[in-house]
Design a protein around this motif. Structure first.
Motif, PDB file in Angstrom:
ATOM      1  N   UNK A 174       0.841  -1.207   0.000  1.00  0.00           N
ATOM      2  CA  UNK A 174       0.000   0.000   0.000  1.00  0.00           C
ATOM      3  C   UNK A 174       0.875   1.257   0.000  1.00  0.00           C
ATOM      4  N   UNK A 175       0.283   2.378  -0.299  1.00  0.00           N
ATOM      5  CA  UNK A 175       1.028   3.637  -0.363  1.00  0.00           C
ATOM      6  C   UNK A 175       1.648   4.008   0.980  1.00  0.00           C
ATOM      7  N   UNK A 176       1.045   3.559   2.045  1.00  0.00           N
ATOM      8  CA  UNK A 176       1.501   3.960   3.376  1.00  0.00           C
ATOM      9  C   UNK A 176       2.501   2.982   4.000  1.00  0.00           C
ATOM     10  N   UNK A 177       3.016   2.041   3.201  1.00  0.00           N
ATOM     11  CA  UNK A 177       3.997   1.096   3.746  1.00  0.00           C
ATOM     12  C   UNK A 177       5.255   1.857   4.179  1.00  0.00           C
ATOM     13  N   UNK A 178       5.857   1.428   5.287  1.00  0.00           N
ATOM     14  CA  UNK A 178       7.071   2.069   5.782  1.00  0.00           C
ATOM     15  C   UNK A 178       8.256   1.145   5.534  1.00  0.00           C
ATOM     16  N   UNK A 179       9.473   1.699   5.444  1.00  0.00           N
ATOM     17  CA  UNK A 179      10.656   0.866   5.169  1.00  0.00           C
ATOM     18  C   UNK A 179      10.853  -0.207   6.235  1.00  0.00           C
ATOM     19  N   UNK A 180      11.300  -1.370   5.779  1.00  0.00           N
ATOM     20  CA  UNK A 180      11.558  -2.496   6.686  1.00  0.00           C
ATOM     21  C   UNK A 180      12.583  -2.079   7.733  1.00  0.00           C
ATOM     22  N   UNK A 181      12.340  -2.464   8.969  1.00  0.00           N
ATOM     23  CA  UNK A 181      13.199  -2.050  10.071  1.00  0.00           C
ATOM     24  C   UNK A 181      13.877  -3.277  10.669  1.00  0.00           C
ATOM     25  N   UNK A 182      15.183  -3.417  10.465  1.00  0.00           N
ATOM     26  CA  UNK A 182      15.900  -4.603  10.926  1.00  0.00           C
ATOM     27  C   UNK A 182      16.015  -4.699  12.438  1.00  0.00           C
ATOM     28  N   UNK A 183      15.862  -3.604  13.118  1.00  0.00           N
ATOM     29  CA  UNK A 183      15.932  -3.630  14.584  1.00  0.00           C
ATOM     30  C   UNK A 183      15.160  -2.435  15.133  1.00  0.00           C
ATOM     31  N   UNK A 184      14.827  -2.499  16.389  1.00  0.00           N
ATOM     32  CA  UNK A 184      14.114  -1.397  17.026  1.00  0.00           C
ATOM     33  C   UNK A 184      12.628  -1.636  17.137  1.00  0.00           C
ATOM     34  N   UNK A 185      11.979  -0.796  17.918  1.00  0.00           N
ATOM     35  CA  UNK A 185      10.563  -0.940  18.211  1.00  0.00           C
ATOM     36  C   UNK A 185       9.681  -0.594  17.022  1.00  0.00           C
ATOM     37  N   UNK A 186       8.452  -1.103  17.067  1.00  0.00           N
ATOM     38  CA  UNK A 186       7.475  -0.839  16.017  1.00  0.00           C
ATOM     39  C   UNK A 186       6.197  -0.309  16.650  1.00  0.00           C
ATOM     40  N   UNK A 187       5.343   0.270  15.819  1.00  0.00           N
ATOM     41  CA  UNK A 187       4.064   0.784  16.286  1.00  0.00           C
ATOM     42  C   UNK A 187       2.926   0.006  15.645  1.00  0.00           C
ATOM     43  N   UNK A 188       1.788  -0.027  16.317  1.00  0.00           N
ATOM     44  CA  UNK A 188       0.635  -0.765  15.790  1.00  0.00           C
ATOM     45  C   UNK A 188       0.171  -0.218  14.450  1.00  0.00           C
ATOM     46  N   UNK A 189       0.284   1.097  14.273  1.00  0.00           N
ATOM     47  CA  UNK A 189      -0.246   1.697  13.045  1.00  0.00           C
ATOM     48  C   UNK A 189       0.703   1.574  11.862  1.00  0.00           C
TER      49      UNK A 189
END
Length: 592
Positions: free
Chosen positions: A160-175
């Motif tokens: 989708x247009x709102x996809x964020x870059x893959x994060x190899x480490x660190x916290x994530x958010x529900x949204x």
């Protein structure tokens, strides 16, 4: 005698058929009871009931027992010749002898009274269709739970247009949406196969506006962010080619805000044909001030956007059971996990089982229940539940340093005396999940981490690891426990040693039949060191696999007898702190 410590009933986990020939009988007593005998026989051995007959029965000792915190669990297996059984117990302490019947305790003197009633326990008939049967393949399965959005992005064309870059480490958010999808899982099947995985449990994949998908919009549609129906069919096909099973997650306690019947209710109120599909107490709903918390309608928790489905309604049951039947017939899934299973009506669960087992008798039906779930495990609803009590008991031993190996024995025995043996064979054992803090963030060091995994893989049931467990991925409570899988780091070899360690445990579990077995015993070789776990998975007489984990602050001497199957921090005959030794001792070949 401690009369309050004694308990038995002629049904559920105290008396049940293991198969068409064998009947399991269990009884609890206090620790003052030193010997238990069962007096048993056919109810009609002396004539018809009420015909003036004198029934005596044959006496047999009950020799197998497990220690609980305040009681002893005695167990025996009998083979009623005519599929029915009448029985009572003889309980012997150091200085007393009592007889235990359905109506209570009788002294030896009372037993001698002519004409006195003997209200025995009775198991009327071992009807084959009433015997709990669980799918045998599950005991051979090592599961891998995947939260799709955070596992692997294999098809960027559907991002989708709102996809964020893959994060190899660190916290994530529900949204945050990271674009993990079904194609990504297909791409990693060989990785999972090499790891030793042969079962994949997917959190929900149906259309939903969230990342977790537990607020379903359309139960008949694969979420476009994950792929489509053909993609999922290909995933199942490719998994099956690799002898891997697929289990879906079904959310039938509640739906999402945008589920069409709920939208119809919001638009039409009590005039909607779907009004009774939900549990509405008052209309109209005051969302501004929290309709759920005000009790105007029931929801999952108190989330207004997750209205509770009324599975008491036949139309609701039919709708969702048809959905599940389609998943089995069309997608050929091997298992179904029910979310918030303890709030769905028993009627729904019974009808669901009957329908799905008719399509595929070997399908695995699993309930998400965090507490004792015996009412759902009598053979007509679920095959098993997620064994959170076991996982918490294992972790507690490392968290609570005041616990002794005897405490560990008590709590493990409790977990495996709650249900029938055929249920224990297929319990879904886990140490963490998408709903909990990750094991690595609950554990001080990797030595303790691998030690707990070693214990998990040696327990009866079917073990499951959460994606990222093989690299000791950290993560606190939801949503932090749902981080992205760091494929770049994995492929660069940064977690090679950790993956090899977990894979070795997985392959050992898969290759050693005794580790999968239901029979275990806690010897007391380390009674003088209360922080050493020791248990044996029993096979033939004097043949067993022994697991020893040193959780103490001092090294211990352990002779390396038999065949060493797995070791960590074991030097010669010394098991270091947080060391693990798994060995196999082969006896004389006589069956237990």
């Amino acid at each position: 005698m401690e009369f309050n410590g004694v308990f038995h009933q002629a049904y559920d986990n105290y008396c049940y058929p293991l198969n068409e020939d064998e009947l399991i009988i269990n009884i609890k007593t206090g620790y003052d009871v030193k010997e238990v005998n069962i007096i048993l026989g056919d109810p009609f051995a002396a004539g018809i009931l009420g015909g003036g007959e004198t029934w005596n029965g044959d006496k047999q000792p009950i020799i197998f027992k497990k220690k609980l915190k305040h009681q002893i669990w005695w167990t025996t297996t009998v083979k009623p010749q005519f599929k029915r059984l009448k029985y009572y117990f003889e309980l012997i302490t150091e200085d007393e002898r009592w007889f235990y019947f359905e109506d209570g305790f009788v002294s030896a003197e009372q037993m001698a009274l002519e004409g006195r009633s003997r209200q025995c326990f009775v198991f009327p008939w071992m009807n084959p269709c009433d015997i709990p049967v669980t799918p045998k393949w599950v005991n051979d399965t090592i599961w891998y739970q995947i939260f799709p959005d955070r596992f692997c992005n294999g098809d960027h064309s559907i991002d989708p247009d709102y996809v964020v870059p893959w994060r190899n480490r660190g916290k994530v958010k529900n949204e945050e949406c990271f674009g993990g999808d079904l194609a990504g899982i297909i791409q990693k099947l060989d990785y999972l196969k090499e790891l030793g995985i042969n079962g994949i449990y997917l959190t929900p994949i149906n259309e939903s506006p969230s990342n977790h998908k537990y607020d379903t919009t359309d139960y008949a549609k694969i979420d476009p962010r994950f792929g489509d129906e053909e993609t999922f069919k290909r995933l199942v096909l490719e998994a099956h080619k690799r002898d891997m099973r697929i289990m879906l997650d079904g959310v039938f306690n509640h739906c999402g805000y945008y589920f069409a019947p709920w939208q119809d209710v919001l638009a039409k109120g009590a005039d909607s044909e779907y009004y009774d599909w939900f549990m509405i107490n008052e209309w109209p709903l005051d969302f501004k001030h929290g309709a759920a918390k005000k009790g105007q309608f029931y929801t999952f928790g108190f989330f207004d956007n997750m209205p509770k489905l009324n599975t008491n309604n036949p139309a609701v049951r039919k709708y969702f059971i048809d959905i599940c039947a389609n998943w089995v017939e069309n997608y050929h899934i091997d298992g179904l996990r029910l979310d918030v299973a303890n709030e769905v009506s028993h009627r729904f669960c019974k009808e669901l089982r009957a329908r799905l087992k008719e399509i595929n008798p070997d399908i695995y039906i699993l309930g998400e229940i965090w507490h004792n779930a015996l009412p759902w495990l009598r053979g007509d609803e679920f095959d098993a539940v997620m064994n959170y009590p076991l996982g918490e008991s294992i972790k507690d031993f490392w968290i609570d340093k005041s616990q002794t190996n005897q405490d560990f024995e008590y709590t493990i025995n409790r977990c495996y005396t709650n249900y029938m043996q055929q249920t224990n064979d297929v319990l879904f054992n886990l140490l963490d999940s998408h709903d909990t803090k990750r094991l690595r963030s609950d554990t001080k060091n990797l030595d303790q981490y691998f030690a707990q995994l070693a214990v998990l893989f040696a327990m009866p049931g079917s073990p499951c690891i959460y994606y990222g467990t093989e690299i000791a991925m950290p993560g606190s409570y939801d949503p932090d426990c749902r981080r992205c899988m760091p494929w770049d780091d994995i492929e660069a070899g940064k977690f090679k040693e950790r993956i090899e360690m977990v894979s070795k445990l997985i392959h050992l579990r898969a290759s050693e039949p005794l580790l999968k077995g239901r029979n275990f015993h806690f010897p007391d070789d380390f009674a003088d060191n209360p922080r050493v776990i020791q248990f044996r998975k029993m096979g033939w007489v004097d043949t067993y696999v022994e697991v020893i984990v040193n959780c103490s602050d001092e090294d211990i001497e352990v002779p390396k007898d038999g065949e060493v199957l797995f070791e960590r921090h074991c030097i010669d005959t010394t098991l270091l702190t947080n060391g693990i030794l798994i060995r196999k001792i082969v006896g004389n070949g006589d069956k237990m």
